[in-house]
Write a protein that holds these residues in place. Structure first.
Motif, PDB file in Angstrom:
ATOM      1  N   ASP A 104      42.409  65.715  73.188  1.00 24.82           N
ATOM      2  CA  ASP A 104      41.200  64.911  73.097  1.00 24.82           C
ATOM      3  C   ASP A 104      41.236  63.868  74.213  1.00 24.82           C
ATOM      4  OD1 ASP A 104      38.888  63.566  72.106  1.00 24.82           O
ATOM      5  OD2 ASP A 104      39.420  64.218  70.082  1.00 24.82           O
ATOM      6  N   ASP A 134      31.775  63.040  71.668  1.00 24.32           N
ATOM      7  CA  ASP A 134      32.042  63.068  70.225  1.00 24.32           C
ATOM      8  C   ASP A 134      30.737  63.120  69.437  1.00 24.32           C
ATOM      9  OD1 ASP A 134      34.735  62.933  70.775  1.00 24.32           O
ATOM     10  OD2 ASP A 134      34.940  60.808  70.247  1.00 24.32           O
ATOM     11  N   GLY A 142      29.719  63.506  65.748  1.00 21.78           N
ATOM     12  CA  GLY A 142      30.323  62.224  65.409  1.00 21.78           C
ATOM     13  C   GLY A 142      29.308  61.103  65.342  1.00 21.78           C
TER      14      GLY A 142
END
Length: 399
Positions: free
Chosen positions: A242, A331, A336
């Motif tokens: 990530d 994200d 997200g």
């Protein structure tokens, strides 16, 4: 008609500021004595030099200029959003505008993005997020002639030696026929096309991914996205990691531990009391690997543990908040939400004032990462160290 043309030419000279006229003479001398010899050594043809440099004029309206011969002088004003206080950079309005279209692109171009991911190993969300940040998925207008911009900055910009190399690269692009002058458009900083590559980056990293024989980052979405991926891979993107994680940083963990040179396993950060926001766990494969404390606004904003991929994003744009914006947008494109912690109103100062502060800290023997007027991680942690030394709670920001 000839008399009219001569009259208009004389009128243009009369209304041209005297300073601009004097710059034009110096500029032409600069082109003749410095640029042309260097361009010839780089293999650029006389035909291209005559065509592209003949009649070229500096654009003295560009922001952030200095004077000819004054190289590497930091500007007193922050012209780029990336170098200002972070809060406004992360407005929800921006994300609300970018996320829906970005998600639609991920669906629309799924097969293309599959191929790019397979070829370069960079996640599609990161690629689309950079495309969004740079030119709004290609929608942003590029109002400047690229050659004029880099030539002006090489002549009288803040980083003249840097832009001199970009000017030679721009001439190579035109000489090798990658694009015609009319379509050779850029930002006011000289960044080209949809991914906003500088000319040297175009030559090194732009690719032809749609198979038409052209590396076209101005009009081809496929070439644009693949070129971004090639850039990141070439700068060390680690497939499978990530970019980083938002964290809760306890008060007893000093903000002076920030920086890519002070990393330690995420497991060790967790032992010190650092947790991921919203009670989420760190991914198992990340726990034994190094994490780096990141505090773009010191204690005035969210805290993060970054991976080495965050610093690959910084190779694209040296600003912490730029790299964070890209990672956070990626994200959000995958579902997200927003930051768990808010960005507080923080003390700000002009770039010139910050540089003066940095020079003072350097005189005391502190490493602030260079007196450039930007509040980077070395400046932030030095501020924190001085605050702690003076018995105050460290915020790692100017006060």
């Amino acid at each position: 008609m000839l008399r009219i043309a001569l009259f208009l030419a004389c009128l243009a000279v009369l209304v041209l500021p005297a300073q601009a006229q004097s710059y034009q003479v110096e500029f032409e001398r600069f082109l003749a004595t410095k640029v042309v010899p260097a361009a010839k050594r780089a293999g650029i043809s006389d035909k291209t030099l005559r065509r592209e440099l003949g009649g070229l004029k500096p654009d003295t309206s560009l922001p952030g200029l200095a004077r000819p011969g004054q190289d590497n002088v930091p500007p007193k004003v922050n012209y780029q959003a990336e170098f200002k206080a972070p809060a406004s950079y992360f407005s929800e309005k921006q994300f609300n505008a970018l996320v829906p279209k970005g998600r639609a692109i991920l669906q629309r171009d799924a097969k293309l993005l599959d191929r790019i991911e397979k070829t370069y190993g960079v996640p599609r969300g990161i690629l689309v997020a950079i495309w969004a940040r740079e030119t709004g998925y290609g929608a942003a207008k590029l109002p400047y002639d690229a050659l004029t911009v880099v030539a002006t900055r090489a002549f009288m910009g803040q980083r003249q030696s840097f832009y001199f190399e970009e000017l030679i690269a721009a001439l190579k692009i035109l000489d090798q026929g990658y694009i015609g002058r009319a379509a050779f458009r850029a930002s006011w900083g000289g960044a080209l096309g949809q991914p906003q590559f500088l000319p040297s980056s175009f030559l090194k990293f732009a690719v032809d991914f749609d198979g038409d024989g052209q590396r076209d980052i101005w009009r081809s979405d496929a070439d644009t996205l693949a070129s971004i991926a090639n850039y990141l891979k070439s700068h060390g993107w680690v497939t499978g990691r990530d970019w980083g994680f938002e964290i809760v940083l306890p008060a007893h963990v000093s903000c002076t531990g920030e920086g890519p040179d002070r990393g330690k396993p995420i497991a060790d950060w967790a032992k010190a009391g650092v947790t991921r926001v919203k009670a989420r766990e760190f991914p198992g494969h990340e726990v034994p690997r190094d994490g780096f404390l990141l505090l773009p606004a010191g204690r005035y904003g969210p805290a993060f543990l970054a991976t080495e991929n965050f610093y690959v994003l910084k190779a694209y744009n040296e600003s912490d908040v730029y790299a964070l914006f890209v990672g956070h947008l990626a994200d959000r494109l995958s579902g997200g939400g927003g930051f768990a912690s808010g960005w507080k109103a923080i003390p700000t100062a002009t770039r010139g004032a910050v540089r003066k502060l940095q020079l003072g800290m350097e005189q005391q023997g502190h490493d602030v990462g260079g007196a450039d007027g930007l509040i980077g991680f070395k400046t932030r942690r030095t501020l924190g160290l001085l605050q702690e030394k003076n018995g105050r709670a460290a915020t790692c920001w100017i006060d």
